[in-house]
Design a protein around this motif. Structure first.
Motif, PDB file in Angstrom:
ATOM      1  N   GLY A 216      45.815   8.245 -58.066  1.00 27.99           N
ATOM      2  CA  GLY A 216      44.712   8.076 -57.113  1.00 27.99           C
ATOM      3  C   GLY A 216      44.391   9.387 -56.409  1.00 27.99           C
ATOM      4  N   GLU A 217      45.446  10.084 -56.022  1.00 28.06           N
ATOM      5  CA  GLU A 217      45.216  11.347 -55.311  1.00 28.06           C
ATOM      6  C   GLU A 217      44.643  12.421 -56.248  1.00 28.06           C
ATOM      7  OE1 GLU A 217      48.049  12.531 -52.386  1.00 28.06           O
ATOM      8  OE2 GLU A 217      47.436  14.635 -52.596  1.00 28.06           O
ATOM      9  N   TRP A 218      45.154  12.501 -57.496  1.00 32.74           N
ATOM     10  CA  TRP A 218      44.604  13.500 -58.437  1.00 32.74           C
ATOM     11  C   TRP A 218      43.111  13.250 -58.652  1.00 32.74           C
ATOM     12  CZ3 TRP A 218      49.070  11.960 -62.223  1.00 32.74           C
ATOM     13  CH2 TRP A 218      50.289  12.437 -61.723  1.00 32.74           C
ATOM     14  N   GLU A 252      34.465   0.575 -49.333  1.00 37.37           N
ATOM     15  CA  GLU A 252      34.379  -0.882 -49.103  1.00 37.37           C
ATOM     16  C   GLU A 252      35.756  -1.313 -48.608  1.00 37.37           C
ATOM     17  OE1 GLU A 252      31.829  -2.920 -49.439  1.00 37.37           O
ATOM     18  OE2 GLU A 252      30.371  -1.629 -50.403  1.00 37.37           O
ATOM     19  N   LEU A 253      35.874  -1.585 -47.309  1.00 42.72           N
ATOM     20  CA  LEU A 253      37.199  -1.771 -46.706  1.00 42.72           C
ATOM     21  C   LEU A 253      37.392  -3.194 -46.169  1.00 42.72           C
ATOM     22  CD1 LEU A 253      37.257   1.747 -44.973  1.00 42.72           C
ATOM     23  CD2 LEU A 253      37.966   1.163 -47.288  1.00 42.72           C
ATOM     24  N   GLY A 254      38.358  -3.359 -45.268  1.00 48.30           N
ATOM     25  CA  GLY A 254      38.794  -4.709 -44.875  1.00 48.30           C
ATOM     26  C   GLY A 254      37.965  -5.376 -43.794  1.00 48.30           C
ATOM     27  N   VAL A 285      40.635 -12.254 -49.830  1.00 51.14           N
ATOM     28  CA  VAL A 285      39.245 -11.879 -50.093  1.00 51.14           C
ATOM     29  C   VAL A 285      38.808 -11.109 -48.847  1.00 51.14           C
ATOM     30  CG1 VAL A 285      36.911 -12.735 -50.608  1.00 51.14           C
ATOM     31  CG2 VAL A 285      38.902 -14.028 -51.395  1.00 51.14           C
ATOM     32  N   CYS A 286      38.088  -9.996 -49.046  1.00 48.67           N
ATOM     33  CA  CYS A 286      37.770  -9.165 -47.870  1.00 48.67           C
ATOM     34  C   CYS A 286      36.870  -9.902 -46.891  1.00 48.67           C
ATOM     35  CB  CYS A 286      37.132  -7.865 -48.325  1.00 48.67           C
ATOM     36  SG  CYS A 286      35.866  -8.141 -49.542  1.00 48.67           S
ATOM     37  N   ILE A 287      36.176 -10.974 -47.338  1.00 54.63           N
ATOM     38  CA  ILE A 287      35.321 -11.740 -46.426  1.00 54.63           C
ATOM     39  C   ILE A 287      35.863 -13.166 -46.230  1.00 54.63           C
ATOM     40  CG2 ILE A 287      33.131 -10.499 -46.424  1.00 54.63           C
ATOM     41  CD1 ILE A 287      32.391 -11.874 -49.040  1.00 54.63           C
ATOM     42  N   PRO A 446      22.677  -6.517 -50.792  1.00 56.15           N
ATOM     43  CA  PRO A 446      23.405  -5.373 -50.224  1.00 56.15           C
ATOM     44  C   PRO A 446      24.679  -5.875 -49.573  1.00 56.15           C
ATOM     45  CG  PRO A 446      21.455  -5.886 -48.894  1.00 56.15           C
ATOM     46  CD  PRO A 446      21.399  -6.764 -50.105  1.00 56.15           C
ATOM     47  N   TYR A 447      25.756  -5.171 -49.819  1.00 56.53           N
ATOM     48  CA  TYR A 447      27.061  -5.643 -49.373  1.00 56.53           C
ATOM     49  C   TYR A 447      27.908  -4.453 -48.944  1.00 56.53           C
ATOM     50  CZ  TYR A 447      31.608  -7.863 -49.452  1.00 56.53           C
ATOM     51  OH  TYR A 447      32.837  -8.340 -49.089  1.00 56.53           O
ATOM     52  N   GLY A 448      28.449  -4.539 -47.740  1.00 58.40           N
ATOM     53  CA  GLY A 448      29.314  -3.467 -47.256  1.00 58.40           C
ATOM     54  C   GLY A 448      29.460  -3.598 -45.763  1.00 58.40           C
TER      55      GLY A 448
HETATM   56  P1  NAP Z   1      44.935  -0.760 -51.102  1.00 59.25           P
HETATM   57  O1  NAP Z   1      46.393  -0.868 -50.915  1.00 59.25           O
HETATM   58  O2  NAP Z   1      44.167   0.076 -50.156  1.00 59.25           O
HETATM   59  O3  NAP Z   1      44.724  -0.249 -52.612  1.00 59.25           O
HETATM   60  C1  NAP Z   1      43.448  -0.110 -53.174  1.00 59.25           C
HETATM   61  C2  NAP Z   1      43.495   0.935 -54.276  1.00 59.25           C
HETATM   62  O4  NAP Z   1      43.759   2.219 -53.700  1.00 59.25           O
HETATM   63  C3  NAP Z   1      44.606   0.691 -55.305  1.00 59.25           C
HETATM   64  O5  NAP Z   1      44.129   1.056 -56.580  1.00 59.25           O
HETATM   65  C4  NAP Z   1      45.681   1.651 -54.831  1.00 59.25           C
HETATM   66  O6  NAP Z   1      46.602   2.031 -55.832  1.00 59.25           O
HETATM   67  C5  NAP Z   1      44.842   2.837 -54.401  1.00 59.25           C
HETATM   68  N1  NAP Z   1      45.522   3.790 -53.519  1.00 59.25           N
HETATM   69  C6  NAP Z   1      46.579   3.568 -52.699  1.00 59.25           C
HETATM   70  N2  NAP Z   1      46.914   4.718 -52.051  1.00 59.25           N
HETATM   71  C7  NAP Z   1      46.055   5.671 -52.485  1.00 59.25           C
HETATM   72  C8  NAP Z   1      45.881   7.062 -52.195  1.00 59.25           C
HETATM   73  N3  NAP Z   1      46.667   7.695 -51.320  1.00 59.25           N
HETATM   74  N4  NAP Z   1      44.893   7.742 -52.813  1.00 59.25           N
HETATM   75  C9  NAP Z   1      44.071   7.117 -53.689  1.00 59.25           C
HETATM   76  N5  NAP Z   1      44.189   5.806 -54.017  1.00 59.25           N
HETATM   77  C10 NAP Z   1      45.158   5.087 -53.413  1.00 59.25           C
HETATM   78  O7  NAP Z   1      44.241  -2.204 -51.091  1.00 59.25           O
HETATM   79  P2  NAP Z   1      44.676  -3.541 -51.809  1.00 59.25           P
HETATM   80  O8  NAP Z   1      45.914  -4.063 -51.156  1.00 59.25           O
HETATM   81  O9  NAP Z   1      44.662  -3.383 -53.292  1.00 59.25           O
HETATM   82  O10 NAP Z   1      43.434  -4.472 -51.417  1.00 59.25           O
HETATM   83  C11 NAP Z   1      43.340  -5.095 -50.192  1.00 59.25           C
HETATM   84  C12 NAP Z   1      42.367  -4.407 -49.262  1.00 59.25           C
HETATM   85  O11 NAP Z   1      41.129  -4.200 -49.906  1.00 59.25           O
HETATM   86  C13 NAP Z   1      42.041  -5.275 -48.046  1.00 59.25           C
HETATM   87  O12 NAP Z   1      42.002  -4.475 -46.888  1.00 59.25           O
HETATM   88  C14 NAP Z   1      40.659  -5.825 -48.367  1.00 59.25           C
HETATM   89  O13 NAP Z   1      39.902  -6.225 -47.266  1.00 59.25           O
HETATM   90  C15 NAP Z   1      40.060  -4.656 -49.074  1.00 59.25           C
HETATM   91  N6  NAP Z   1      38.920  -5.096 -49.880  1.00 59.25           N
HETATM   92  C16 NAP Z   1      37.660  -4.781 -49.473  1.00 59.25           C
HETATM   93  C17 NAP Z   1      36.565  -5.214 -50.203  1.00 59.25           C
HETATM   94  C18 NAP Z   1      35.160  -4.875 -49.814  1.00 59.25           C
HETATM   95  O14 NAP Z   1      34.281  -4.986 -50.663  1.00 59.25           O
HETATM   96  N7  NAP Z   1      34.903  -4.455 -48.602  1.00 59.25           N
HETATM   97  C19 NAP Z   1      36.772  -5.993 -51.344  1.00 59.25           C
HETATM   98  C20 NAP Z   1      38.069  -6.309 -51.708  1.00 59.25           C
HETATM   99  C21 NAP Z   1      39.140  -5.849 -50.986  1.00 59.25           C
HETATM  100  P3  NAP Z   1      48.013   1.241 -55.983  1.00 59.25           P
HETATM  101  O15 NAP Z   1      47.654  -0.131 -56.410  1.00 59.25           O
HETATM  102  O16 NAP Z   1      48.719   2.028 -57.001  1.00 59.25           O
HETATM  103  O17 NAP Z   1      48.666   1.279 -54.620  1.00 59.25           O
END
Ligand code: NAP
Length: 477
Positions: A216-218, A252-254, A285-287, A446-448
């Motif tokens: 992810g970081e690369w 797109e966050l939580g 689900v984020c919503i 639109p979603y975000g």
């Molecule tokens: P997450 O832990 O943030 O992981 C998401 C992605 O980011 C994974 O592929 C993860 O890889 C990667 N990642 C982790 N650390 C990273 C870094 N330092 N640099 C780059 N990439 C990195 O989230 P999650 O637990 O999978 O999902 C839950 C979250 O997603 C909740 O907060 C939810 O609300 C949010 N979400 C938001 C939406 C929206 O549309 N707003 C939709 C769905 C979910 P790894 O799996 O290898 O850790």
């Protein structure tokens, strides 16, 4: 007889690639390893970025009607493999069968919308002579693709949240490297098979698997990347923004979504919808509906019906066709959810149903006597927990929904237009759903989010806009 374990490969530069290191894909209900997936080395990740970079000039000049056709092929092939892909989602994400099938159907549509959008990317003319300095000149602007897009995706919709990045990126002429969540990589690899079969040229789409902290970081820091499209948690989103440098980002966050139920709400429709919104996909689900504000005039009846509906839910093996609630993604997340409930109870909350877990499976849980500062109210639960709060004045309920560090979506059940418009005006979120809960989404709207819920918008047309840049052309004849 035990089913064989699949050995998967990464898809890089149009080739199927193995690595020295691999990691297991776990069936979230049984705990068995049902596939092994290679972990991308730095060299392979760089090769994927290089391939996308090299493929960009030709892909960005591919005519729109061809991009339309290729994305239509992806949509059709996905539809043909609906059951197979749904089974994989069901096993690797622990998502109940009916919602896994639903996710495939939505993704079929998301790629179809993307195909259609490929034909609609256009600019406008500019009335140059509106300025004295523009007289006699012709002006217009175009939307142009950005280059290589990094897509980093979460576990909870391993197909459709990927589709929201891959579809628009390919529609507008970008190339892409996808890193799916480490807990759900298999759906993304199956998608690569479909994209290859659809005829998308080598290098245009690449999948690498590995941890966020490495792969992810690369994919975040590489200067050949023009845009990062991320869906996941706010802390990871912030980390990516800090490391990305001068790149376009969509985040797109939580959320800790709230929904208000006014006394004129149709309870026969609202109650089952609220139960589904709180517990589908184990609340991951984020919503998801997490905070439910119910007017005290109807609270007793609402809660009675809500508990009755919740008790009907079938919890357990997501592969069973009538399952409603499967396991959570990891046991540590179920332990966290159970701890949050215990903490709320210590602080005065009452559990009306649920509250317990077995392994990864957390029972659908309904809490009352909650206070704003409890974790179950003020943080994102991402678990099958819903808190019901009784209110007296509509304005107070609106203020409580708005009182959140997040701002993704909210719901209001009312038939009073003035109240509906008041809520639309006062709640600072990306979407307000009237006579529905926060969970409503179709894939072309639109979603975000605002505040901690993110930056930018998805929904196919809007993601296409975020994945292009504007080029102004002036002609002095
Ligand atoms: P997450 O832990 O943030 O992981 C998401 C992605 O980011 C994974 O592929 C993860 O890889 C990667 N990642 C982790 N650390 C990273 C870094 N330092 N640099 C780059 N990439 C990195 O989230 P999650 O637990 O999978 O999902 C839950 C979250 O997603 C909740 O907060 C939810 O609300 C949010 N979400 C938001 C939406 C929206 O549309 N707003 C939709 C769905 C979910 P790894 O799996 O290898 O850790």
């Amino acid at each position: 007889m035990k089913a064989p374990v699949w050995n998967l490969k990464l898809y890089v530069a149009g080739k199927w690639v193995s690595e020295k290191e691999s990691m297991p894909v776990i069936d979230k209900f049984t705990g068995e390893t049902f596939a092994n997936v290679p972990v991308a080395s730095r060299e392979t990740t760089e090769r994927a970025i290089g391939a996308a970079h090299e493929a960009f000039p030709a892909w960005s000049r591919t005519p729109a009607h061809k991009r339309y056709q290729l994305l239509s092929n992806v949509s059709r092939l996905l539809e043909e493999r609906r059951e197979e892909i749904a089974t994989i989602i069901c096993r690797e994400a622990g998502k109940a069968w009916k919602y896994s099938v639903g996710e495939v159907s939505r993704s079929v549509e998301t790629y179809r919308f993307s195909a259609e959008e490929a034909k609609r990317i256009h600019g406008e003319t500019v009335p140059m002579d509106a300025s004295f300095a523009g007289e006699g000149r012709v002006g217009y602007w175009l939307r142009t693709p950005l280059g290589v897009v990094t897509a980093i995706t979460p576990f909870n919709f391993p197909l459709n949240l990927v589709a929201h990045k891959v579809g628009p990126a390919l529609a507008v002429g970008n190339t892409l490297v996808l890193k799916p969540a480490s807990t759900t990589p298999m759906t993304a690899i199956k998608l690569a098979e479909i994209i290859e079969e659809a005829g998308v040229p080598a290098g245009v789409f690449n999948v690498v698997v590995g941890s966020g902290g490495t792969v992810g970081e690369w994919l975040t820091v590489d200067p050949r990347i023009s845009k990062i499209s991320f869906t996941g948690s706010p802390p990871v989103g912030e980390q990516i923004i800090r490391k990305a440098g001068l790149k376009k980002v969509t985040m797109e966050l939580g959320n800790n979504s709230g929904t208000i139920i006014e006394p004129d709400a149709d309870l026969a429709a609202a109650v089952p919808r609220c139960v589904m919104s709180a517990f589908a996909n184990s609340g991951q689900v984020c919503i998801s509906l997490q905070r439910l504000y119910v007017h005290k005039a109807i609270a007793k009846e609402f809660i009675r019906r809500f508990l009755e509906e919740t008790r009907k839910l079938k919890v357990g093996n997501p592969l069973e066709k009538d399952c409603d609630v499967g396991p959570m993604i990891e046991e540590k997340e179920a332990i966290r959810a159970e701890e949050w409930v215990k903490e709320a109870v210590r602080e005065g909350a009452k559990v009306l149903v649920g509250g317990k877990r077995e392994g990864r499976v957390m029972q659908p849980t309904v809490l009352v006597n909650v206070r704003t500062e409890m974790k179950v109210m003020c943080q994102e639960a991402f678990a099958p927990l819903v808190s019901i709060y009784e209110y007296g004045k509509f304005e107070d309920a609106v203020a409580m929904v708005e009182d959140s560090p997040y701002g993704l979506q909210a719901g209001v059940y009312t038939n009073d237009l003035k109240k509906a418009m008041y809520a639309v005006d006062r709640i600072n979120v990306g979407g307000v759903m009237i006579n529905d809960t926060s969970i409503f989404r179709v894939d072309h709207m639109p979603y975000g989010g605002n505040k901690l819920s993110g930056l930018g918008r998805e929904g196919v047309r809007f993601a296409c806009e975020e994945m292009t840049s504007i080029k102004m052309v002036m002609i002095k004849p």
